[in-house]
Design an enzyme around this catalytic site. Structure first.
Site, PDB file in Angstrom:
ATOM      1  N   ASP A  88      -8.647  -2.624   3.057  1.00 14.45           N
ATOM      2  CA  ASP A  88      -9.354  -1.204   3.405  1.00 14.45           C
ATOM      3  C   ASP A  88      -9.124  -0.311   2.244  1.00 14.45           C
ATOM      4  O   ASP A  88      -9.903   0.741   1.948  1.00 14.45           O
ATOM      5  CB  ASP A  88      -8.857  -0.639   4.783  1.00 14.45           C
ATOM      6  CG  ASP A  88      -7.368  -0.843   4.609  1.00 14.45           C
ATOM      7  OD1 ASP A  88      -6.693  -1.315   3.934  1.00 14.45           O
ATOM      8  OD2 ASP A  88      -6.709   0.037   5.284  1.00 14.45           O
ATOM      9  N   THR A 122       0.666  -1.375   0.205  1.00 12.20           N
ATOM     10  CA  THR A 122       0.066  -0.058   0.025  1.00 12.20           C
ATOM     11  C   THR A 122       0.766   1.343  -0.066  1.00 12.20           C
ATOM     12  O   THR A 122       1.867   1.288   0.666  1.00 12.20           O
ATOM     13  CB  THR A 122      -1.018   0.000   1.344  1.00 12.20           C
ATOM     14  OG1 THR A 122      -1.724  -1.122   1.292  1.00 12.20           O
ATOM     15  CG2 THR A 122      -1.938   1.229   0.977  1.00 12.20           C
TER      16      THR A 122
END
Ligand code: GLY
Length: 371
Positions: free
Chosen positions: A251, A220
């Site tokens: 997420d 990420t």
């Protein structure tokens, strides 16, 4: 990056301001509700925002900052910045070269939010693309939707002219996946719960042995920015949890979790264990805390405390009863104040008029996640 001196900085931000003042509606469709004047532009990101470099030796935060101060749309600048990380073949946590899922297939997640336009887009579990942040931006710009997943997301990307490459996987990531597979041998784990735990534990063991980069296990990059006119955007892009169950979305593509932007308040985004963040929708929580007046640092600490409180399963706790995983937030407010805050001390990237810097985060707990 060439450090801008005061005169150059004022010049670039003033030119940007004049250009935007001339045609704010043409640029953004509708003018933002609140125009914050005199904000010092800032770009904030996870530490990889200052690690990967393009052919000119420019990092993500440098690229985005330079584009923003020359008058580019803030989200265009951020997508251009994170694409440097997405396209870096040494990145095993972001973009096409990220670690694959349990079946050896690379599935990517990304989201973006455009504060002034009040638009957002995301893709989850998309295969065959190198840089999903641009696809998320196209979802925002070209559809009435906020999230496309799997094959639908891939078909949409193809229809927008994005190149789709079957079986796209980096050789390093493929070898690491083979090693993980050899260690876990899923056929010996017929109990799905035990199998899931074995998959996760083996991944963490590979981190401890230095076989995979701990910062790439959940991969990420999150990158957020505010320009001189107070226009705020954000983007988050990832290959997600290494060896995840196929179809798992973390997420990063979920608005309010991996990213949230409110142009009147600020932006927040995350890296780290996505499930912990998803449960609390922490980026939304952080922006709401900032709306109530909290400094970005205090807003993020509140979110991390919430995560720690909600972490009650023994398998997710260390010997002190604290979360045994990393989770970090990168936040800025409409005044240009910013913070990088993590469960355990980590690093983050920032670019201001002083140039790019990699800084230590604030931390909720001392020590290390898995130490
Ligand atoms: N935060 C990235 C993920 O859990 O997928």
């Amino acid at each position: 990056m060439k450090k801008l001196n005061r005169r150059e900085f004022v010049k670039t931000t003033t030119v940007a301001g004049v250009a935007a003042a001339a045609a704010p509606r043409a640029l953004f469709g509708q003018a933002p509700a609140v125009m914050t004047k005199g904000v010092k532009p800032v770009v904030i990101a996870s530490a990889n925002g200052n690690a990967s470099k393009d052919a000119d030796g420019i990092t993500c935060v440098q690229k985005a900052f330079t584009m923003i101060t020359k008058g580019s749309d803030v989200l265009d600048a951020l997508v251009a910045g994170v694409s440097i990380v997405e396209l870096d073949p040494n990145q095993t946590g972001v973009g096409w070269s990220g670690l694959p899922n349990a079946e050896g297939v690379v599935q990517l997640d990304a989201s973006c939010m455009h504060g002034p336009k009040k638009r957002a887009g995301a893709v989850a579990a998309i295969e065959g693309v190198r840089a999903p942040a641009r696809v998320a931006q196209l979802v925002s710009d070209e559809t009435d939707h906020h999230l496309l997943v799997g094959k639908g997301a891939q078909d949409f990307a193809r229809s927008m002219g994005i190149k789709i490459e079957e079986g796209l996987i980096n050789e390093t990531a493929r070898k690491q996946w083979l090693e993980w597979k050899r260690r876990t041998d899923p056929l010996h784990y017929l109990d799905p719960k035990k199998r899931a735990q074995a998959w996760y534990d083996t991944g963490l063991q590979m981190v401890r042995e230095g076989l995979i980069d701990g910062e790439h296990f959940w991969g990420t990059i999150n990158c957020d920015a505010v320009n001189a006119r107070g226009e705020i955007c954000g983007v988050t892009t990832t290959s997600g949890l290494a060896w995840k169950i196929p179809g798992r979305a973390g997420d990063s593509p979920i608005l309010g979790a991996g990213l949230y932007v409110d142009n009147e308040v600020g932006a927040a985004g995350s890296t780290g264990r996505g499930e912990a963040n998803l449960y609390g929708l922490c980026s939304f929580l952080i922006v709401e805390e900032m709306r109530r007046g909290a400094h970005p640092k205090d807003a993020a600490i509140t979110a991390l405390k919430r995560v720690a409180k909600n972490t009650i399963e023994k398998r997710l706790l260390n010997e002190k009863g604290q979360p045994n995983f990393g989770l970090s937030f990168y936040c800025l407010n409409a005044k240009g104040e910013y913070a990088g805050v993590a469960m355990y001390q980590s690093r983050y990237a920032v670019c201001t008029e002083n140039g790019p810097q990699t800084l230590q985060t604030e931390a909720l707990f001392e020590g290390r996640a898995n130490g």
